[in-house]
Write a protein that holds these residues in place. Structure first.
Motif, PDB file in Angstrom:
ATOM      1  N   SER A  20      23.988   5.864  21.545  1.00 24.52           N
ATOM      2  CA  SER A  20      25.392   6.135  21.894  1.00 24.52           C
ATOM      3  C   SER A  20      26.101   6.940  20.810  1.00 24.52           C
ATOM      4  O   SER A  20      27.015   7.699  21.107  1.00 24.52           O
ATOM      5  N   ARG A  21      25.701   6.786  19.584  1.00 22.56           N
ATOM      6  CA  ARG A  21      26.331   7.536  18.483  1.00 22.56           C
ATOM      7  C   ARG A  21      25.939   9.010  18.481  1.00 22.56           C
ATOM      8  O   ARG A  21      26.716   9.862  18.061  1.00 22.56           O
ATOM      9  N   THR A  22      24.722   9.304  18.918  1.00 17.13           N
ATOM     10  CA  THR A  22      24.219  10.675  18.834  1.00 17.13           C
ATOM     11  C   THR A  22      24.115  11.358  20.194  1.00 17.13           C
ATOM     12  O   THR A  22      23.582  12.466  20.270  1.00 17.13           O
ATOM     13  N   TRP A  23      24.593  10.717  21.245  1.00 16.33           N
ATOM     14  CA  TRP A  23      24.436  11.247  22.602  1.00 16.33           C
ATOM     15  C   TRP A  23      25.138  12.590  22.757  1.00 16.33           C
ATOM     16  O   TRP A  23      26.295  12.742  22.398  1.00 16.33           O
ATOM     17  N   GLU A  24      24.417  13.540  23.305  1.00 18.79           N
ATOM     18  CA  GLU A  24      24.983  14.844  23.633  1.00 18.79           C
ATOM     19  C   GLU A  24      24.823  15.048  25.133  1.00 18.79           C
ATOM     20  O   GLU A  24      23.715  15.084  25.650  1.00 18.79           O
ATOM     21  N   SER A  25      25.944  15.202  25.799  1.00 22.23           N
ATOM     22  CA  SER A  25      25.949  15.393  27.240  1.00 22.23           C
ATOM     23  C   SER A  25      25.502  16.805  27.592  1.00 22.23           C
ATOM     24  O   SER A  25      25.578  17.722  26.771  1.00 22.23           O
ATOM     25  N   VAL A  26      25.059  16.991  28.822  1.00 22.66           N
ATOM     26  CA  VAL A  26      24.724  18.328  29.313  1.00 22.66           C
ATOM     27  C   VAL A  26      25.976  19.197  29.266  1.00 22.66           C
ATOM     28  O   VAL A  26      25.929  20.353  28.873  1.00 22.66           O
ATOM     29  N   ASN A  27      27.097  18.608  29.644  1.00 24.70           N
ATOM     30  CA  ASN A  27      28.393  19.273  29.551  1.00 24.70           C
ATOM     31  C   ASN A  27      29.075  18.734  28.292  1.00 24.70           C
ATOM     32  O   ASN A  27      29.450  17.571  28.237  1.00 24.70           O
ATOM     33  N   ALA A  29      31.880  18.737  27.064  1.00 20.78           N
ATOM     34  CA  ALA A  29      33.197  18.110  27.212  1.00 20.78           C
ATOM     35  C   ALA A  29      33.078  16.629  27.591  1.00 20.78           C
ATOM     36  O   ALA A  29      34.005  15.858  27.346  1.00 20.78           O
ATOM     37  N   ASN A  30      31.962  16.237  28.165  1.00 14.53           N
ATOM     38  CA  ASN A  30      31.773  14.848  28.598  1.00 14.53           C
ATOM     39  C   ASN A  30      31.059  13.987  27.564  1.00 14.53           C
ATOM     40  O   ASN A  30      30.840  12.801  27.809  1.00 14.53           O
ATOM     41  N   SER A  31      30.653  14.531  26.458  1.00 17.08           N
ATOM     42  CA  SER A  31      29.859  13.787  25.479  1.00 17.08           C
ATOM     43  C   SER A  31      30.550  12.512  25.013  1.00 17.08           C
ATOM     44  O   SER A  31      29.949  11.446  24.983  1.00 17.08           O
ATOM     45  N   GLU A  32      31.810  12.607  24.647  1.00 13.78           N
ATOM     46  CA  GLU A  32      32.522  11.431  24.129  1.00 13.78           C
ATOM     47  C   GLU A  32      32.680  10.359  25.210  1.00 13.78           C
ATOM     48  O   GLU A  32      32.518   9.172  24.939  1.00 13.78           O
ATOM     49  N   THR A  33      32.953  10.762  26.429  1.00 10.19           N
ATOM     50  CA  THR A  33      33.083   9.817  27.542  1.00 10.19           C
ATOM     51  C   THR A  33      31.760   9.094  27.785  1.00 10.19           C
ATOM     52  O   THR A  33      31.736   7.877  27.985  1.00 10.19           O
ATOM     53  N   GLU A  34      30.667   9.834  27.760  1.00 14.54           N
ATOM     54  CA  GLU A  34      29.357   9.236  27.991  1.00 14.54           C
ATOM     55  C   GLU A  34      28.939   8.345  26.826  1.00 14.54           C
ATOM     56  O   GLU A  34      28.325   7.301  27.040  1.00 14.54           O
ATOM     57  N   ARG A  35      29.277   8.716  25.608  1.00 20.76           N
ATOM     58  CA  ARG A  35      28.982   7.856  24.449  1.00 20.76           C
ATOM     59  C   ARG A  35      29.692   6.513  24.600  1.00 20.76           C
ATOM     60  O   ARG A  35      29.097   5.461  24.354  1.00 20.76           O
ATOM     61  N   LEU A  36      30.955   6.581  24.971  1.00 17.64           N
ATOM     62  CA  LEU A  36      31.736   5.364  25.155  1.00 17.64           C
ATOM     63  C   LEU A  36      31.164   4.521  26.291  1.00 17.64           C
ATOM     64  O   LEU A  36      31.073   3.294  26.185  1.00 17.64           O
ATOM     65  N   TYR A  37      30.748   5.164  27.374  1.00 12.06           N
ATOM     66  CA  TYR A  37      30.141   4.442  28.498  1.00 12.06           C
ATOM     67  C   TYR A  37      28.867   3.722  28.057  1.00 12.06           C
ATOM     68  O   TYR A  37      28.667   2.554  28.388  1.00 12.06           O
ATOM     69  N   ILE A  38      28.012   4.407  27.320  1.00 12.54           N
ATOM     70  CA  ILE A  38      26.752   3.806  26.874  1.00 12.54           C
ATOM     71  C   ILE A  38      27.027   2.570  26.031  1.00 12.54           C
ATOM     72  O   ILE A  38      26.437   1.509  26.243  1.00 12.54           O
ATOM     73  N   LYS A  39      27.937   2.701  25.075  1.00 13.48           N
ATOM     74  CA  LYS A  39      28.247   1.582  24.188  1.00 13.48           C
ATOM     75  C   LYS A  39      28.866   0.414  24.961  1.00 13.48           C
ATOM     76  O   LYS A  39      28.457  -0.736  24.789  1.00 13.48           O
TER      77      LYS A  39
END
Length: 116
Positions: A20-27, A29-39
């Protein structure tokens, strides 16, 4: 045996938090949202299942978590993959019971926590 399972659960939780700390989204702009979702999803499911003491149930949860991690990394999408089970022809009198049983049996390992 429980010590080994406990270590495996803690290792997996740590791995998910690191992802979750290093997640990079395909888009991007969504990276931070997806990191938060994972955590948040990891915290929610691990705390929801912390009361489980049966070794087989713990192993099933570990298998599900590992499958979800592998799918997320492979598809670069942290959200569970949707599953559609086509309704089978069943007489109306038995439809509800049979369809719910077939639906539960056909659910992939990575979707069991979605009902919780």
């Amino acid at each position: 045996m429980m010590t080994r399972l406990r270590q495996e659960v803690l290792r997996l939780y740590g791995q998910i938090i690191r992802i979750s700390r290093t997640w990079e989204s395909v888009n991007a702009a969504n990276s931070e949202t997806e990191r938060l979702y994972i955590k948040n999803e990891a915290r929610r499911l691990f705390s929801l299942n912390k009361h489980i003491t049966d070794e087989d149930d713990i192993q099933k949860c570990l298998d599900e978590a590992n499958a979800r991690v592998e799918l997320a990394i492979h598809y670069r999408n942290p959200y569970p993959r949707p599953v559609h089970v086509a309704p089978a022809f069943v007489p109306a009198s038995k439809r509800k019971k049979v369809q719910s049983r077939r639906s539960e049996q056909s659910k992939p390992v990575y979707m069991h926590s979605q009902n919780k």
